[in-house]
Design an enzyme around this catalytic site. Structure first.
Site, PDB file in Angstrom:
ATOM      1  N   PRO A 287       0.795  -1.229   0.000  1.00 15.09           N
ATOM      2  CA  PRO A 287       0.000   0.000   0.000  1.00 15.09           C
ATOM      3  C   PRO A 287       0.830   1.284   0.000  1.00 15.09           C
ATOM      4  CG  PRO A 287      -0.147  -1.094   2.132  1.00 15.09           C
ATOM      5  CD  PRO A 287       0.558  -2.026   1.210  1.00 15.09           C
ATOM      6  N   ASN A 288       0.328   2.219  -0.770  1.00 15.50           N
ATOM      7  CA  ASN A 288       0.836   3.588  -0.882  1.00 15.50           C
ATOM      8  C   ASN A 288       2.175   3.716  -1.608  1.00 15.50           C
ATOM      9  OD1 ASN A 288      -1.405   4.779   0.464  1.00 15.50           O
ATOM     10  ND2 ASN A 288      -0.549   4.014   2.387  1.00 15.50           N
TER      11      ASN A 288
ATOM     12  N   ARG B 267       4.867  11.803  -1.954  1.00 17.02           N
ATOM     13  CA  ARG B 267       4.446  11.922  -0.555  1.00 17.02           C
ATOM     14  C   ARG B 267       5.648  11.751   0.369  1.00 17.02           C
ATOM     15  NH1 ARG B 267       2.915   7.112   2.926  1.00 17.02           N
ATOM     16  NH2 ARG B 267       4.083   5.452   1.977  1.00 17.02           N
TER      17      ARG B 267
ATOM     18  N   TYR C  65      10.636   8.955   2.120  1.00 18.49           N
ATOM     19  CA  TYR C  65      10.616   7.926   1.085  1.00 18.49           C
ATOM     20  C   TYR C  65      11.424   8.261  -0.168  1.00 18.49           C
ATOM     21  CZ  TYR C  65       6.899   6.232   4.050  1.00 18.49           C
ATOM     22  OH  TYR C  65       6.176   5.793   5.130  1.00 18.49           O
TER      23      TYR C  65
ATOM     24  N   ASN D 254       8.129  -5.478  -0.657  1.00 24.68           N
ATOM     25  CA  ASN D 254       7.949  -4.300   0.193  1.00 24.68           C
ATOM     26  C   ASN D 254       6.459  -4.236   0.510  1.00 24.68           C
ATOM     27  OD1 ASN D 254       7.679  -1.841   1.444  1.00 24.68           O
ATOM     28  ND2 ASN D 254       9.015  -0.752   0.016  1.00 24.68           N
TER      29      ASN D 254
ATOM     30  N   ALA E  67       3.065  -0.774   5.029  1.00 26.98           N
ATOM     31  CA  ALA E  67       2.426  -0.846   6.352  1.00 26.98           C
ATOM     32  C   ALA E  67       1.981  -2.261   6.712  1.00 26.98           C
ATOM     33  CB  ALA E  67       1.246   0.112   6.415  1.00 26.98           C
TER      34      ALA E  67
ATOM     35  N   GLU F  40      13.133  -8.845   2.073  1.00 22.51           N
ATOM     36  CA  GLU F  40      12.235  -7.789   2.542  1.00 22.51           C
ATOM     37  C   GLU F  40      12.903  -6.444   2.291  1.00 22.51           C
ATOM     38  OE1 GLU F  40      10.352  -6.203   6.774  1.00 22.51           O
ATOM     39  OE2 GLU F  40      11.222  -8.210   6.682  1.00 22.51           O
TER      40      GLU F  40
ATOM     41  N   HIS G 296      12.588  -2.065   2.349  1.00 24.29           N
ATOM     42  CA  HIS G 296      11.930  -0.837   2.816  1.00 24.29           C
ATOM     43  C   HIS G 296      12.720   0.362   2.314  1.00 24.29           C
ATOM     44  CE1 HIS G 296       9.228  -3.043   5.386  1.00 24.29           C
ATOM     45  NE2 HIS G 296      10.260  -3.766   5.763  1.00 24.29           N
TER      46      HIS G 296
ATOM     47  N   ARG H  30      12.199   4.944  12.929  1.00 23.53           N
ATOM     48  CA  ARG H  30      10.917   5.649  12.862  1.00 23.53           C
ATOM     49  C   ARG H  30      10.052   5.309  14.075  1.00 23.53           C
ATOM     50  NH1 ARG H  30       8.361   5.065   7.240  1.00 23.53           N
ATOM     51  NH2 ARG H  30       7.091   6.727   8.117  1.00 23.53           N
TER      52      ARG H  30
END
Length: 154
Positions: A14-15, A22, A27, A79, A82, A103, A105, A112
């Site tokens: 997502p996103n 954004r 990011y 990835n 969330a 994995e 990111h 964070r």
């Protein structure tokens, strides 16, 4: 009959379709299309066949990972965004499909919010690459190809 070329898939959650537009301070400035184009060029140089999938919907991601198992994909760059921190269902799917994966990111999830430092899927991943922006994918691809190459030689 399967070709001798590695077939890998990049799965984005997502996103990530909003990457580049954004929270660039977290990011980065690159869009997902730019990241995919850079990865495609690297994959061509590595003689790897690479395909991409992105969804904001958990069930669609589960279905795609299951399709990877039945289509004999050799490995995944994942990835889950969330969903990394919330989805036992995606963990179960990755575990059941038993496809080697790295994995990925964009941000350093450990620097964070506290909830982001927990990943359901890290335990079953070959490794985790986090915090290098779009280059996280590049490093993940190189690591996955190296792992699969060593596995094929043994």
């Amino acid at each position: 009959m399967k070709s001798s070329c590695l077939e890998l898939k990049v799965i984005n959650g997502p996103n990530l379709n909003l990457t580049g537009s954004r929270q660039n301070e977290i990011y980065g400035d690159f869009t997902l299309s730019q990241i995919n184009a850079n990865l495609t060029n690297l994959a061509i140089n590595m003689q790897v066949e690479l395909s991409f999938y992105q969804s904001n919907i958990e069930g669609d991601l589960i279905n795609e990972i299951q399709r990877c198992k039945t289509s004999n994909i050799d490995g995944l760059l994942v990835n889950l965004a969330a969903y990394t921190h919330t989805s036992i269902a995606l963990y179960d799917t990755l575990l059941a499909c038993n496809i080697p994966f790295v994995e990925i990111h964009l941000s350093n999830i450990f620097s964070r919010e506290k909830f982001r430092s927990h990943s359901y899927i890290s335990k079953i991943a070959l490794g985790v690459i986090s915090g290098f922006g779009g280059n996280s994918y590049k490093y993940g691809l190189m690591a996955l190809v190296d792992y699969l190459g060593q596995k094929a030689q043994s």
